[in-house]
Motif scaffolding. Structure first.
Motif, PDB file in Angstrom:
ATOM      1  N   ALA A  61     -68.343  32.126  20.613  1.00 10.78           N
ATOM      2  CA  ALA A  61     -67.458  33.289  20.672  1.00 10.78           C
ATOM      3  C   ALA A  61     -67.595  34.040  21.990  1.00 10.78           C
ATOM      4  O   ALA A  61     -66.718  34.825  22.356  1.00 10.78           O
ATOM      5  CB  ALA A  61     -67.759  34.226  19.505  1.00 10.78           C
ATOM      6  N   GLU A  62     -68.683  33.803  22.724  1.00 15.91           N
ATOM      7  CA  GLU A  62     -68.927  34.491  23.990  1.00 15.91           C
ATOM      8  C   GLU A  62     -68.393  33.739  25.206  1.00 15.91           C
ATOM      9  O   GLU A  62     -68.185  34.337  26.260  1.00 15.91           O
ATOM     10  CB  GLU A  62     -70.442  34.707  24.179  1.00 15.91           C
ATOM     11  CG  GLU A  62     -71.118  35.507  23.086  1.00 15.91           C
ATOM     12  CD  GLU A  62     -70.723  36.970  23.107  1.00 15.91           C
ATOM     13  OE1 GLU A  62     -70.345  37.469  24.184  1.00 15.91           O
ATOM     14  OE2 GLU A  62     -70.803  37.615  22.038  1.00 15.91           O
ATOM     15  N   VAL A  63     -68.190  32.412  25.054  1.00 14.68           N
ATOM     16  CA  VAL A  63     -67.829  31.575  26.199  1.00 14.68           C
ATOM     17  C   VAL A  63     -66.724  30.609  25.777  1.00 14.68           C
ATOM     18  O   VAL A  63     -66.858  29.919  24.760  1.00 14.68           O
ATOM     19  CB  VAL A  63     -69.040  30.763  26.707  1.00 14.68           C
ATOM     20  CG1 VAL A  63     -68.646  29.883  27.889  1.00 14.68           C
ATOM     21  CG2 VAL A  63     -70.181  31.694  27.095  1.00 14.68           C
ATOM     22  N   ALA A  64     -65.669  30.543  26.552  1.00 15.16           N
ATOM     23  CA  ALA A  64     -64.579  29.612  26.271  1.00 15.16           C
ATOM     24  C   ALA A  64     -64.907  28.229  26.812  1.00 15.16           C
ATOM     25  O   ALA A  64     -65.826  28.045  27.603  1.00 15.16           O
ATOM     26  CB  ALA A  64     -63.281  30.122  26.896  1.00 15.16           C
ATOM     27  N   GLY A  65     -64.120  27.237  26.343  1.00 15.35           N
ATOM     28  CA  GLY A  65     -64.233  25.906  26.918  1.00 15.35           C
ATOM     29  C   GLY A  65     -65.058  24.960  26.071  1.00 15.35           C
ATOM     30  O   GLY A  65     -65.468  25.274  24.946  1.00 15.35           O
ATOM     31  N   PRO A  66     -65.343  23.780  26.609  1.00 13.24           N
ATOM     32  CA  PRO A  66     -66.091  22.765  25.858  1.00 13.24           C
ATOM     33  C   PRO A  66     -67.525  23.198  25.601  1.00 13.24           C
ATOM     34  O   PRO A  66     -68.089  24.017  26.341  1.00 13.24           O
ATOM     35  CB  PRO A  66     -66.035  21.539  26.774  1.00 13.24           C
ATOM     36  CG  PRO A  66     -65.821  22.091  28.144  1.00 13.24           C
ATOM     37  CD  PRO A  66     -64.968  23.315  27.959  1.00 13.24           C
ATOM     38  N   ILE A  67     -68.114  22.617  24.563  1.00 15.80           N
ATOM     39  CA  ILE A  67     -69.495  22.913  24.184  1.00 15.80           C
ATOM     40  C   ILE A  67     -70.300  21.627  24.214  1.00 15.80           C
ATOM     41  O   ILE A  67     -69.894  20.611  23.635  1.00 15.80           O
ATOM     42  CB  ILE A  67     -69.570  23.545  22.783  1.00 15.80           C
ATOM     43  CG1 ILE A  67     -68.774  24.857  22.733  1.00 15.80           C
ATOM     44  CG2 ILE A  67     -71.019  23.782  22.361  1.00 15.80           C
ATOM     45  CD1 ILE A  67     -68.600  25.412  21.328  1.00 15.80           C
ATOM     46  N   VAL A  68     -71.441  21.689  24.874  1.00 21.25           N
ATOM     47  CA  VAL A  68     -72.412  20.598  24.902  1.00 21.25           C
ATOM     48  C   VAL A  68     -73.670  21.097  24.209  1.00 21.25           C
ATOM     49  O   VAL A  68     -74.121  22.217  24.472  1.00 21.25           O
ATOM     50  CB  VAL A  68     -72.732  20.179  26.351  1.00 21.25           C
ATOM     51  CG1 VAL A  68     -73.878  19.185  26.393  1.00 21.25           C
ATOM     52  CG2 VAL A  68     -71.498  19.606  27.022  1.00 21.25           C
ATOM     53  N   VAL A  69     -74.233  20.291  23.300  1.00 18.18           N
ATOM     54  CA  VAL A  69     -75.436  20.690  22.578  1.00 18.18           C
ATOM     55  C   VAL A  69     -76.561  19.711  22.905  1.00 18.18           C
ATOM     56  O   VAL A  69     -76.371  18.495  22.840  1.00 18.18           O
ATOM     57  CB  VAL A  69     -75.210  20.730  21.055  1.00 18.18           C
ATOM     58  CG1 VAL A  69     -76.464  21.277  20.350  1.00 18.18           C
ATOM     59  CG2 VAL A  69     -74.000  21.589  20.705  1.00 18.18           C
ATOM     60  N   THR A  70     -77.713  20.255  23.254  1.00 15.16           N
ATOM     61  CA  THR A  70     -78.893  19.447  23.508  1.00 15.16           C
ATOM     62  C   THR A  70     -80.105  20.178  22.969  1.00 15.16           C
ATOM     63  O   THR A  70     -80.040  21.349  22.593  1.00 15.16           O
ATOM     64  CB  THR A  70     -79.035  19.139  25.015  1.00 15.16           C
ATOM     65  OG1 THR A  70     -80.078  18.166  25.217  1.00 15.16           O
ATOM     66  CG2 THR A  70     -79.366  20.394  25.817  1.00 15.16           C
ATOM     67  N   GLY A  71     -81.229  19.494  22.927  1.00 14.74           N
ATOM     68  CA  GLY A  71     -82.467  20.088  22.456  1.00 14.74           C
ATOM     69  C   GLY A  71     -83.565  19.063  22.537  1.00 14.74           C
ATOM     70  O   GLY A  71     -83.311  17.866  22.732  1.00 14.74           O
TER      71      GLY A  71
END
Length: 263
Positions: free
Chosen positions: A124-134
């Motif tokens: 909700a704070e940042v537009a565009g694609p999302i990449v998830v890592t950990g």
């Protein structure tokens, strides 16, 4: 066979005990360097540890990277890992780093739900694609965000374009005999429900599993097993063990940063 030892890292990595203090110092220095572009302790829930830090690049972000920390679901918080945002931020990405309620206060299934809520709040704070890592336990939690059974909003799920677990613990049944399970409380049902290896990933997500080339064989097994179950690529990060495999995320042009972002 000593099953606990095959997962032990600190005892076999030279200077292993020194890493947490080094990480914390580097993380604090990075937060200070970022100044107003570090937005700290943003809530994603009512719990004490349900907070995330958001690090912003100069200009409009290309998208959002979410990094989930490890520690066997038992240790650490977001403040230890801030410096690992440096590479992605330098490449123009925003980076969110959530804390989460630790075991034994929360079981792994509850932690999975917390990370899903953190991803939604950060999105909700940042537009565009999302990449998830950990990494490690965070590698498990990042992998769970790719699984079709995890409750994300439809809009956020559609924005997740890439998931790159690093040294993930991917098959939880293998952890049930360990001493740590006295706190984790993994049983057969939780292993079935929370092992990424038991779930299909959502369609349309680019997937890649990576692990340090010099890690304990158990972690390399988990990484390869997950890649086989997901029919995705996996890779070894050369000359790295479980504690320094993440170092490349500090650098914009490092192969690990480019792999995670898909650039």
């Amino acid at each position: 066979m000593d099953l606990d030892r095959i997962y032990a890292n600190g005892d076999v990595i030279p200077g292993g005990a020194d890493y947490p203090a080094r990480w914390a110092a580097e993380a604090a220095a990075f937060r200070a360097q970022m100044g107003a572009r570090a937005r700290l302790d943003l809530p994603y829930g009512a719990g004490e540890r349900q907070r995330f830090d958001l690090f912003l690049p100069e200009g409009t972000p290309k998208g959002l990277m979410v990094f989930v920390h490890g520690g066997w679901w038992l240790a650490f918080d977001k403040s230890t890992w801030s410096h690992l945002a440096a590479g992605a931020v330098a490449r123009g990405w925003a980076v969110a780093m959530p804390s989460y309620t630790l075991a034994p206060e929360a079981r792994i299934s509850a932690i999975t739900r917390e990370i899903a809520a953190a991803v939604v709040a950060a999105a909700a704070e940042v537009a565009g694609p999302i990449v998830v890592t950990g990494h490690s336990a965070g590698g498990h939690l990042s992998a769970r965000m790719a699984c079709a059974d995890v409750a994300l909003t439809a809009e956020v799920a559609a924005r997740i374009t890439r998931v790159v677990p690093i040294s993930p613990l991917a098959e939880l049944e293998l952890l049930m005999p360990l001493a740590a399970n006295q706190k984790l409380q993994i049983d057969a049902e939780e292993a079935r429900r929370e092992s990424p290896t038991r779930h299909l990933p959502r369609a349309g997500i680019a997937l890649h599993v990576t692990v340090g080339a010099d890690e304990r064989a158990a972690f390399i097994f988990h990484a390869r097993h997950l890649s086989e179950e997901w029919s995705c690529d996996w890779s070894l990060v050369p000359d790295t063990h479980h504690f320094n495999v993440l170092d490349g995320l500090c650098r914009a042009d490092d192969p690990l940063t480019r792999l995670v972002l898909g650039e």
